[in-house]
Scaffold this active site. Structure first.
Site, mmCIF file in Angstrom:
data_model
loop_
_atom_site.group_PDB
_atom_site.id
_atom_site.type_symbol
_atom_site.label_atom_id
_atom_site.label_comp_id
_atom_site.label_asym_id
_atom_site.label_seq_id
_atom_site.Cartn_x
_atom_site.Cartn_y
_atom_site.Cartn_z
ATOM 1 N N ASN A 73 15.032 -2.480 -6.305
ATOM 2 C CA ASN A 73 13.781 -2.564 -5.546
ATOM 3 C C ASN A 73 13.797 -1.504 -4.463
ATOM 4 O O ASN A 73 14.865 -1.082 -4.012
ATOM 5 C CB ASN A 73 13.685 -3.955 -4.896
ATOM 6 C CG ASN A 73 12.433 -4.122 -4.056
ATOM 7 O OD1 ASN A 73 11.327 -3.789 -4.496
ATOM 8 N ND2 ASN A 73 12.586 -4.624 -2.840
ATOM 9 N N HIS B 240 12.495 -0.974 -0.629
ATOM 10 C CA HIS B 240 12.010 -1.756 0.517
ATOM 11 C C HIS B 240 11.788 -0.823 1.705
ATOM 12 O O HIS B 240 12.687 -0.045 2.068
ATOM 13 C CB HIS B 240 13.061 -2.825 0.871
ATOM 14 C CG HIS B 240 12.656 -3.659 2.038
ATOM 15 N ND1 HIS B 240 11.602 -4.537 1.991
ATOM 16 C CD2 HIS B 240 13.157 -3.739 3.298
ATOM 17 C CE1 HIS B 240 11.454 -5.124 3.170
ATOM 18 N NE2 HIS B 240 12.395 -4.655 3.971
ATOM 19 N N SER C 136 14.992 1.648 1.906
ATOM 20 C CA SER C 136 16.251 1.357 1.217
ATOM 21 C C SER C 136 15.959 1.037 -0.248
ATOM 22 O O SER C 136 15.055 0.268 -0.543
ATOM 23 C CB SER C 136 16.936 0.120 1.832
ATOM 24 O OG SER C 136 17.028 0.233 3.240
ATOM 25 N N ASP D 265 15.310 -9.293 -0.480
ATOM 26 C CA ASP D 265 15.665 -8.083 0.270
ATOM 27 C C ASP D 265 17.063 -8.179 0.894
ATOM 28 O O ASP D 265 17.275 -7.784 2.046
ATOM 29 C CB ASP D 265 14.611 -7.786 1.366
ATOM 30 C CG ASP D 265 13.233 -7.513 0.772
ATOM 31 O OD1 ASP D 265 13.165 -6.992 -0.344
ATOM 32 O OD2 ASP D 265 12.224 -7.820 1.439
HETATM 33 C C1 GRF Z 1 6.340 0.885 -1.052
HETATM 34 O O1 GRF Z 1 6.226 1.248 0.284
HETATM 35 C C2 GRF Z 1 7.571 0.041 -1.258
HETATM 36 O O2 GRF Z 1 8.554 0.246 -0.316
HETATM 37 C C3 GRF Z 1 7.045 -1.360 -1.113
HETATM 38 O O3 GRF Z 1 5.753 -1.328 -1.642
HETATM 39 C C4 GRF Z 1 5.219 -0.011 -1.525
HETATM 40 C C5 GRF Z 1 4.698 0.363 -2.853
HETATM 41 O O4 GRF Z 1 3.962 1.552 -2.848
HETATM 42 N N1 GRF Z 1 7.930 -2.303 -1.763
HETATM 43 P P1 GRF Z 1 3.431 2.184 -4.204
HETATM 44 O O5 GRF Z 1 2.626 1.109 -4.939
HETATM 45 O O6 GRF Z 1 4.597 2.661 -5.005
HETATM 46 O O7 GRF Z 1 2.553 3.311 -3.752
#
Ligand code: GRF
Length: 234
Positions: free
Chosen positions: A138, A140, A184, A193
């Protein structure tokens, strides 16, 4: 990182007639809920030859209006919209919910090796994650402790900041008055997370930053970090 399961992703050499060897590509299942800019970063890296051992096998969205679906279609990638149904808490204990069961079936059918949560806004439970142990990552938008658990993060300056988990992490960093935050990429474990970090980067919060401006800068960092993580695992 010997405790990290890179060996799960070691690409296997397939011997053909004893003379050639074909490297099996790492097949990604990318789960999205929104804009899909991180999905786009993976697509671009694959198309630019920056992830030679990697291919996107499947994109799944729980949101029919996610822009990421259009991005996948534009690049002729298999993409499936799976509505995420709500179930009463406690109805599925020690088993996958029907949502998770559908996703697991699709991931297996498409022979996915590594599941990338790229802006996926739903929680995956322990039973699902056990089935794909060490195969879900993931991104984050905050700094998580290297080993995953813990409530503080030590910055490169030596200063300690609180760990921010969950949705709204960008806004929470601003509201907390932090001067530095970051992104991260981490393994996904049942605790939200809190899985071991694969790679991460700090960024400075500028005076006058809004949630939007800060998130935009974080995303630029994420797009690079995510490719770095996938490359490390391929
Ligand atoms: C990203 O900022 C990621 O960190 C979070 O959700 C957002 C997704 O953005 N988990 P995108 O849909 O890839 O533009």
């Amino acid at each position: 990182m010997s405790s990290h399961p890179e060996e799960h992703f070691a690409r296997k050499a397939l011997s053909v007639s004893g003379t050639h060897s074909l490297e099996k590509k790492l097949r990604l299942g990318v789960l999205i809920s929104g804009s899909g800019s991180n999905l786009q970063a993976i697509i671009d890296a694959c198309e630019a030859g920056k992830l030679p051992g990697v291919e996107i096998a499947l994109v799944i969205s729980n949101n029919a209006n996610a822009h990421g679906i259009q991005r996948a279609l534009k690049h002729k990638l298999p993409v499936i919209y799976l509505p995420w149904r709500k179930f009463p808490a406690g109805e599925y204990v020690d088993e996958m919910t029907p949502n998770e069961g559908q996703i697991a079936g699709l991931l297996q059918f498409f022979r996915v090796d590594l599941i990338v949560l790229a802006g996926w806004m739903r929680i995956l439970g322990a039973t699902f994650l056990d089935q794909f142990a060490h195969r879900v990552i993931n991104i984050h938008p905050a700094l998580l402790p290297r080993e995953g658990s813990g409530e503080t993060y030590t910055l490169s300056t030596g200063e300690t900041i609180p760990v921010i988990r969950g949705i709204n992490a960008v806004k929470m960093a601003l509201d907390a008055g932090l001067k530095i935050t970051g992104s991260s990429v981490h393994y996904v474990t049942a605790e939200v997370d809190a899985g071991p970090v694969i790679c991460q980067q700090e960024i400075t919060i500028e005076p006058g930053d809004t949630e939007e401006s800060l998130h935009e800068r974080l995303k630029a960092v994420e797009h690079r970090l995510l490719i770095e993580a996938i490359r490390e695992l391929s």
